[in-house]
Every structure is written in C-alpha cells, then in structure tokens.
Design an enzyme around this catalytic site. Structure first.
Site, PDB file in Angstrom:
ATOM      1  N   ASP A   1      47.357 -27.606  45.256  1.00 28.67           N
ATOM      2  CA  ASP A   1      48.145 -26.195  44.466  1.00 28.67           C
ATOM      3  C   ASP A   1      48.560 -25.872  45.432  1.00 28.67           C
ATOM      4  O   ASP A   1      47.673 -25.195  46.638  1.00 28.67           O
ATOM      5  CB  ASP A   1      46.510 -25.202  43.832  1.00 28.67           C
ATOM      6  CG  ASP A   1      47.794 -24.368  43.043  1.00 28.67           C
ATOM      7  OD1 ASP A   1      47.331 -25.042  42.028  1.00 28.67           O
ATOM      8  OD2 ASP A   1      48.681 -23.456  43.076  1.00 28.67           O
ATOM      9  N   ILE A   2      49.717 -25.287  45.333  1.00 26.96           N
ATOM     10  CA  ILE A   2      50.220 -24.774  46.437  1.00 26.96           C
ATOM     11  C   ILE A   2      50.010 -23.019  46.714  1.00 26.96           C
ATOM     12  O   ILE A   2      50.861 -22.618  47.639  1.00 26.96           O
ATOM     13  CB  ILE A   2      51.976 -24.741  45.602  1.00 26.96           C
ATOM     14  CG1 ILE A   2      53.045 -24.363  46.774  1.00 26.96           C
ATOM     15  CG2 ILE A   2      52.681 -23.864  45.120  1.00 26.96           C
ATOM     16  CD1 ILE A   2      54.812 -25.022  47.326  1.00 26.96           C
TER      17      ILE A   2
ATOM     18  N   ASN B   1      44.753 -24.316  31.339  1.00 25.30           N
ATOM     19  CA  ASN B   1      45.528 -23.408  30.781  1.00 25.30           C
ATOM     20  C   ASN B   1      46.276 -23.960  29.846  1.00 25.30           C
ATOM     21  O   ASN B   1      46.816 -24.456  30.731  1.00 25.30           O
ATOM     22  CB  ASN B   1      46.101 -22.430  31.895  1.00 25.30           C
ATOM     23  CG  ASN B   1      45.397 -21.380  33.083  1.00 25.30           C
ATOM     24  OD1 ASN B   1      43.906 -21.042  32.234  1.00 25.30           O
ATOM     25  ND2 ASN B   1      45.077 -21.247  34.020  1.00 25.30           N
TER      26      ASN B   1
ATOM     27  N   GLU C   1      51.840 -21.431  32.669  1.00 22.79           N
ATOM     28  CA  GLU C   1      52.906 -21.816  33.699  1.00 22.79           C
ATOM     29  C   GLU C   1      53.921 -23.148  33.377  1.00 22.79           C
ATOM     30  O   GLU C   1      54.664 -22.697  33.571  1.00 22.79           O
ATOM     31  CB  GLU C   1      52.533 -21.333  35.222  1.00 22.79           C
ATOM     32  CG  GLU C   1      52.716 -19.447  35.524  1.00 22.79           C
ATOM     33  CD  GLU C   1      52.194 -19.719  37.097  1.00 22.79           C
ATOM     34  OE1 GLU C   1      52.188 -20.323  38.506  1.00 22.79           O
ATOM     35  OE2 GLU C   1      51.118 -18.797  37.185  1.00 22.79           O
ATOM     36  N   VAL C   2      52.848 -24.129  33.763  1.00 23.21           N
ATOM     37  CA  VAL C   2      53.964 -25.357  34.461  1.00 23.21           C
ATOM     38  C   VAL C   2      53.053 -26.337  32.936  1.00 23.21           C
ATOM     39  O   VAL C   2      51.999 -26.706  32.551  1.00 23.21           O
ATOM     40  CB  VAL C   2      53.491 -25.951  35.867  1.00 23.21           C
ATOM     41  CG1 VAL C   2      54.785 -26.968  35.244  1.00 23.21           C
ATOM     42  CG2 VAL C   2      53.573 -25.104  36.555  1.00 23.21           C
TER      43      VAL C   2
ATOM     44  N   HIS D   1      47.606 -30.051  33.005  1.00 25.86           N
ATOM     45  CA  HIS D   1      47.199 -29.750  34.590  1.00 25.86           C
ATOM     46  C   HIS D   1      45.565 -29.493  34.559  1.00 25.86           C
ATOM     47  O   HIS D   1      45.047 -28.480  33.911  1.00 25.86           O
ATOM     48  CB  HIS D   1      47.523 -29.485  35.564  1.00 25.86           C
ATOM     49  CG  HIS D   1      48.449 -28.158  35.423  1.00 25.86           C
ATOM     50  ND1 HIS D   1      49.225 -27.497  34.109  1.00 25.86           N
ATOM     51  CD2 HIS D   1      47.758 -26.757  35.191  1.00 25.86           C
ATOM     52  CE1 HIS D   1      50.027 -26.609  34.136  1.00 25.86           C
ATOM     53  NE2 HIS D   1      48.611 -25.500  35.372  1.00 25.86           N
TER      54      HIS D   1
ATOM     55  N   HIS E   1      42.546 -27.158  37.044  1.00 28.07           N
ATOM     56  CA  HIS E   1      42.077 -26.940  38.180  1.00 28.07           C
ATOM     57  C   HIS E   1      41.085 -27.324  38.483  1.00 28.07           C
ATOM     58  O   HIS E   1      40.097 -27.459  37.548  1.00 28.07           O
ATOM     59  CB  HIS E   1      42.341 -25.666  38.870  1.00 28.07           C
ATOM     60  CG  HIS E   1      43.557 -24.587  37.908  1.00 28.07           C
ATOM     61  ND1 HIS E   1      44.793 -24.351  38.236  1.00 28.07           N
ATOM     62  CD2 HIS E   1      44.715 -24.319  36.489  1.00 28.07           C
ATOM     63  CE1 HIS E   1      46.282 -23.808  38.554  1.00 28.07           C
ATOM     64  NE2 HIS E   1      45.561 -24.448  36.819  1.00 28.07           N
TER      65      HIS E   1
HETATM   66  P1  AMP Z   1      49.081 -22.646  35.496  1.00 29.85           P
HETATM   67  O1  AMP Z   1      49.252 -21.269  35.431  1.00 29.85           O
HETATM   68  O2  AMP Z   1      47.364 -23.266  34.814  1.00 29.85           O
HETATM   69  O3  AMP Z   1      50.092 -23.280  34.636  1.00 29.85           O
HETATM   70  O4  AMP Z   1      48.748 -23.124  37.192  1.00 29.85           O
HETATM   71  C1  AMP Z   1      49.966 -23.656  37.065  1.00 29.85           C
HETATM   72  C2  AMP Z   1      49.972 -23.959  38.926  1.00 29.85           C
HETATM   73  O5  AMP Z   1      51.274 -24.637  39.521  1.00 29.85           O
HETATM   74  C3  AMP Z   1      49.577 -22.469  39.174  1.00 29.85           C
HETATM   75  O6  AMP Z   1      48.409 -22.185  40.258  1.00 29.85           O
HETATM   76  C4  AMP Z   1      50.616 -22.626  40.724  1.00 29.85           C
HETATM   77  O7  AMP Z   1      50.082 -22.103  42.080  1.00 29.85           O
HETATM   78  C5  AMP Z   1      51.027 -24.311  41.214  1.00 29.85           C
HETATM   79  N1  AMP Z   1      52.321 -25.000  41.325  1.00 29.85           N
HETATM   80  C6  AMP Z   1      53.732 -24.629  40.809  1.00 29.85           C
HETATM   81  N2  AMP Z   1      54.345 -25.190  41.980  1.00 29.85           N
HETATM   82  C7  AMP Z   1      53.326 -25.977  42.514  1.00 29.85           C
HETATM   83  C8  AMP Z   1      54.247 -27.044  43.000  1.00 29.85           C
HETATM   84  N3  AMP Z   1      54.917 -27.662  43.459  1.00 29.85           N
HETATM   85  N4  AMP Z   1      52.929 -27.335  43.993  1.00 29.85           N
HETATM   86  C9  AMP Z   1      51.675 -27.724  43.729  1.00 29.85           C
HETATM   87  N5  AMP Z   1      51.576 -26.747  42.761  1.00 29.85           N
HETATM   88  C10 AMP Z   1      52.093 -26.116  42.623  1.00 29.85           C
END
Ligand code: AMP
Length: 116
Positions: free
Chosen positions: A33-34, A91, A99-100, A104, A106
């Site tokens: 994770d970034i 999530n 968010e994405v 995924h 974690h």
């Molecule tokens: P969520 O809130 O569960 O959708 O988590 C999305 C996660 O993706 C967050 O913890 C971000 O820090 C992570 N994230 C976003 N962009 C990147 C990226 N380019 N590389 C790695 N992790 C990322």
C-alpha cells in the site's frame, strides 16, 4: 455499477502504473500500500475486473476465488504471521468507504493493530 477500466488498480494490473509487487499468482497480485497504516500493509487484488467482494464471489470462477485466497495465505506464511497475527479488511461500496473500485483486501500486520 459498471467496472471502471481506468481505476488505479486496473492500471497497476496492466503495468501502466508502477507498484511494489510482492507476490503474484495466475489470477491475483499483491503489492505494498502506498500509504501504509502498519509495518506490513499489503493489498491483494484479483487480476479480473471485479469491483468488490460480492461482485467477485458472484462472477469469478472457483479457481480465481481459490487462487486469490491462497495468495493471501502465501503472504501470511512468507511473513511468518501465523503466530503473531494479522488483520484482513476489504472495504466495499459507499458505507465501507471504498476508495478504489477494484476489489482489494488489506493485509495489515507487524504490530498490535488495536481494536477495530
Ligand atoms: P480502500 O479505501 O479500501 O479503497 O483503500 C484503497 C487503498 O489503496 C488505500 O489504502 C491507498 O493508500 C491505496 N492506494 C491508492 N493508490 C495506490 C497505489 N498507486 N499503489 C498502492 N496503493 C495505493
């Protein structure tokens, strides 16, 4: 909801965006994770176009689903987390604050993570 082909994780899968890939299997990828929230904070994603957990279970083949969870278990073994423990979170959707929009999980570990 329609899968967004331009989401960040789709770009990572298609190697259009760099990520620190730790482990890969036929149907899944694991990368750091970034913005880590723990000493170990790894994201595990299927390579297929699935938005969230229910979408994945409803549409993916059993092979993809098994391969995905096996990769998580390989990480648990590789980082020796069986005894110390870890947290798995996925999530989903608006109330889950996802968010994405690509499924995924974690994997968080490396210290006591406190209560949820
Ligand atoms: P969520 O809130 O569960 O959708 O988590 C999305 C996660 O993706 C967050 O913890 C971000 O820090 C992570 N994230 C976003 N962009 C990147 C990226 N380019 N590389 C790695 N992790 C990322």
């Amino acid at each position: 909801m329609i899968y967004d082909d331009n989401n960040i994780f789709a770009k990572i899968i298609n190697k259009k965006l760099f990520s620190e890939i730790i482990m890969e299997s036929e149907h899944a990828i694991a990368f750091n994770d970034i913005a880590p929230k723990a000493p170990i904070h790894i994201l595990i994603i299927p390579k297929g176009k699935y938005i969230k957990y229910d979408d994945f279970l409803n549409k993916a083949s059993k092979k993809e689903v098994y391969d995905f969870f096996l990769l998580i278990n390989r990480l648990v073994k590789t980082y020796n987390l069986e005894d110390t423990g870890y947290r798995l979170i996925s999530n989903a959707g608006n109330d889950g604050n996802q968010e994405v929009p690509h499924l995924h999980f974690h994997l968080l570990a490396g210290q006591n993570l406190g209560k949820m």
